[in-house]
Design a protein around this motif. Structure first.
Motif, PDB file in Angstrom:
ATOM      1  N   ARG A 108      14.362 -26.569  16.403  1.00 35.08           N
ATOM      2  CA  ARG A 108      13.040 -26.956  15.902  1.00 35.08           C
ATOM      3  C   ARG A 108      11.993 -26.630  16.954  1.00 35.08           C
ATOM      4  NH1 ARG A 108      12.762 -32.856  14.301  1.00 35.08           N
ATOM      5  NH2 ARG A 108      13.317 -33.116  16.474  1.00 35.08           N
ATOM      6  N   VAL A 109      10.831 -26.175  16.539  1.00 34.44           N
ATOM      7  CA  VAL A 109       9.732 -25.844  17.444  1.00 34.44           C
ATOM      8  C   VAL A 109       8.466 -26.473  16.888  1.00 34.44           C
ATOM      9  CG1 VAL A 109       8.371 -23.975  18.468  1.00 34.44           C
ATOM     10  CG2 VAL A 109      10.821 -23.625  18.025  1.00 34.44           C
ATOM     11  N   PHE A 110       7.666 -27.103  17.761  1.00 42.21           N
ATOM     12  CA  PHE A 110       6.406 -27.666  17.308  1.00 42.21           C
ATOM     13  C   PHE A 110       5.405 -27.677  18.455  1.00 42.21           C
ATOM     14  CE2 PHE A 110       9.588 -30.844  18.149  1.00 42.21           C
ATOM     15  CZ  PHE A 110       9.000 -31.684  19.086  1.00 42.21           C
TER      16      PHE A 110
END
Length: 138
Positions: free
Chosen positions: A2-4
């Protein structure tokens, strides 16, 4: 994975001299478990630690690299147990995945790295003549 996006101002301290822990596993063809040799690396960045680890492992062993973290609060609450690890590459090769898909996937990637190593640019490689020495005195 996941990337944010985050606000870079949410951290309040830095560790300028990381301590990396390398685990070399005398693993089998299709499994990461086996004997383990453990080393700490100082005065290096993560690419140098990875380069050293994979050169030691060659195409016969698996390896994992962790950031060593000494937690003073945890040490005060439970003396002798303040040191912990943050896995950076791979995981403990002797852990049994059971129902932990992330661990099983990490161990499979460790096995594949034997024949498809991490590409480390020459400028980021560990010194070729590096020898294992005695641990530093506190």
């Amino acid at each position: 994975m996941r990337v944010f996006s985050v606000d870079e101002r949410d951290s309040s301290w830095e560790l300028p001299a990381p301590r990396f822990r390398v685990y070399l596993h005398g693993s089998e063809r299709d499994a990461t478990y086996g004997w383990t040799a453990t080393y700490d690396i100082l005065d290096a960045d993560v690419l140098q630690a990875i380069d050293w680890a994979q050169r030691q492992a060659g195409d016969q062993r698996t390896y994992a690299v962790a950031l060593v973290y000494d937690d003073a609060t945890h040490e005060r609450l439970n003396p002798g147990h303040g040191r912990g690890l943050v896995w950076l590459l791979g995981r403990d090769g002797n852990d049994i995945p059971h129902d932990e898909p992330a661990l099983a996937a990490a161990q499979q990637r460790m096995l594949r790295r034997r024949h498809d190593p991490v590409r480390v640019p020459e400028a980021d490689r560990a010194p070729a003549d590096l020898e294992v020495g005695d641990p530093p005195t506190p």
